[in-house]
Write a protein that holds these residues in place. Structure first.
Motif: not given
Lengths: 261, 187
Positions: A120-125, A127-128, A130-136
């Motif tokens: 689960x920890x690996x899967x979570x990472x 996801x994170x 991908x989110x790090x490649x997203x900018x607001x």
């Protein structure tokens, strides 16, 4: 549990190649051993795994790795399970063999649970990542973010002028006081701000006894602001100047500013 | 064009949609439907919701560098992940360091078992997790969620809104099912 150095069975003599991995904990180490030897997790050869486990624990001690207590607890657990499995099953128990729980079961459950969370920890990472490649958008200044207006040096100067004018008539005699220094004043203001989060700047001038003192207080406030030890703010434009504590633990070095002392 | 003309909203059949888009753009945290309804208090919340879902479809169907999505209980406009290289070149930033394995595993346990106490985490991980807990608290990924009513009244921890944002989740129900990992392991 330190191994005596003269014992022939120490690690240096036993030809073990220890690949040093940092094991997060005893469950991690066990999972590693199980994977390494392709052991069926549901049917762990407990005597073998206990031996392997203890080798690693000894190796870690040998290498002076600070061994967490949990590793020793697990060693005890393994030995306990091993001894339970060695005990002959009594005839009464044998007749109800189906009901006799496998002494390994609890450990297996814990290992499986641990493995699940590792996955689960690996899967979570991932996801994170991908989110790090997203900018607001960067935050927009709103009144919510800065309820106070940062005061400028001009606000301070105009206030200083007002104080001097007000005091003009009051101050009659001036006695030179050589002992009053900027460093001293700075210390004083820092002392005040260590007691209170913020203080009105005009309050600082309230007890000034001479023109010299007013000037020194003014310089002290300037100096403290410059060094970011205090911050100057106003709650409204042309409002009262407030000195706020920023980093009063920061040392003020009077030697570096000897010109003022 | 006169300033007045620019500032007055253009007359269209449904002026709410562009306002919604503008609001979502301006919010620096994912904006909740509740907040939108507060701003547009004259509008019917049901209608806002409908227009919002229209907007999402419309926004995401245009081939732009940005996307509109629901995250951490609100709506957010962000860049699409595939364009991160150019953005990073411009911003001159690197992705933040990966959390240590210990922190990640602790976070996984907290995410799935919350609210959970340190002794309960120890039971699952087989190792004390206090330094990992500290890292996670520092990174604002977890927050204390009160105390457990048992001996010692240990603090219970749960994941934060920041966790949902950093891991791209609408809410906790979007976490991959932990039992699926069991099947994954069995294969």
């Amino acid at each position: 549990m330190v191994l005596p150095k003269n014992q022939p069975d120490t690690l240096a003599n036993a030809h073990y190649k220890i690949k040093l991995e940092v094991f997060e904990g005893p469950l991690d180490l066990l999972l590693y051993l199980i994977k390494k030897d392709e052991i069926d997790i549901y049917d762990i050869p407990i005597a073998y795994i206990t031996e392997e486990y203890l080798k690693y624990v000894r190796a870690m001690q040998e290498l002076d790795i600070d061994l967490a207590g949990e590793f020793l607890v697990m060693a005890a657990t393994l030995i306990h399970i091993k001894s339970k499995m060695l005990l002959p099953i009594s005839s009464t128990q044998a007749s109800e063999l189906e009901d006799v729980a496998d002494p390994r079961q609890e450990l297996v459950n814990r290992l499986l649970e641990h493995k699940k969370f590792k996955a689960a920890a690996e899967t979570l990472w991932s996801r994170a990542e991908i989110e790090q490649a997203v900018f607001t958008r960067a935050p927009i200044d709103s009144d919510k973010d800065n309820p106070e207006i940062a005061a400028t040096i001009f606000d301070l100067v105009s206030m200083f002028k007002k104080i001097l004018e007000r005091r003009k008539e009051e101050i009659q005699v001036e006695i030179a006081n050589d002992k009053l220094t900027l460093a001293q004043k700075i210390k004083e203001i820092k002392g005040l701000l260590s007691l209170k989060e913020q203080i009105s700047v005009s309050e600082l001038f309230n007890n000034a006894k001479s023109r010299t003192e007013i000037v020194i207080i003014f310089l002290a406030v300037l100096e403290l602001t410059k060094e970011s030890i205090i911050g100057l703010v106003q709650t409204e434009t042309f409002g009262e100047l407030i000195a706020t504590r920023r980093d009063i633990s920061k040392a003020y070095d009077p030697l570096a500013n000897q010109a003022y002392t | 064009m006169l300033l007045e003309e620019i500032l007055v909203k253009p007359m269209t059949r449904s002026p709410i949609k562009p306002i919604l888009e503008a609001l979502i753009f301006v919010a620096d945290q994912p904006i909740q439907l509740k907040e939108i309804c507060q701003v547009l208090s004259d509008e019917d919340p049901k209608e806002i919701e409908q227009i919002l879902s229209d907007l999402v479809i419309e926004f995401n169907s245009r081939d732009s560098g940005m996307e509109l999505r629901e995250i951490a209980g609100g709506w957010r406009i962000s860049t699409r992940p595939c364009y991160h290289e150019a953005i990073r070149r411009y911003l001159k930033t690197k992705p933040s360091a990966k959390l240590s394995l210990a922190s990640l595993e602790t976070l996984a346990v907290i995410a799935y078992k919350q609210p959970v106490t340190i002794p309960e985490i120890l039971e699952i991980r087989g190792v004390s997790s206090s330094s990992a807990i500290k890292t996670l608290l520092d990174r604002r990924l977890i927050i204390p969620k009160g105390r457990k009513d048992c001996v010692g009244r240990p603090i219970m921890y749960g994941t934060s809104k920041e966790f949902l944002i950093q891991f791209g989740l609408k809410d906790l129900s979007e976490l991959p099912n932990i039992e699926d990992f069991e099947e994954l392991l069995a294969n």
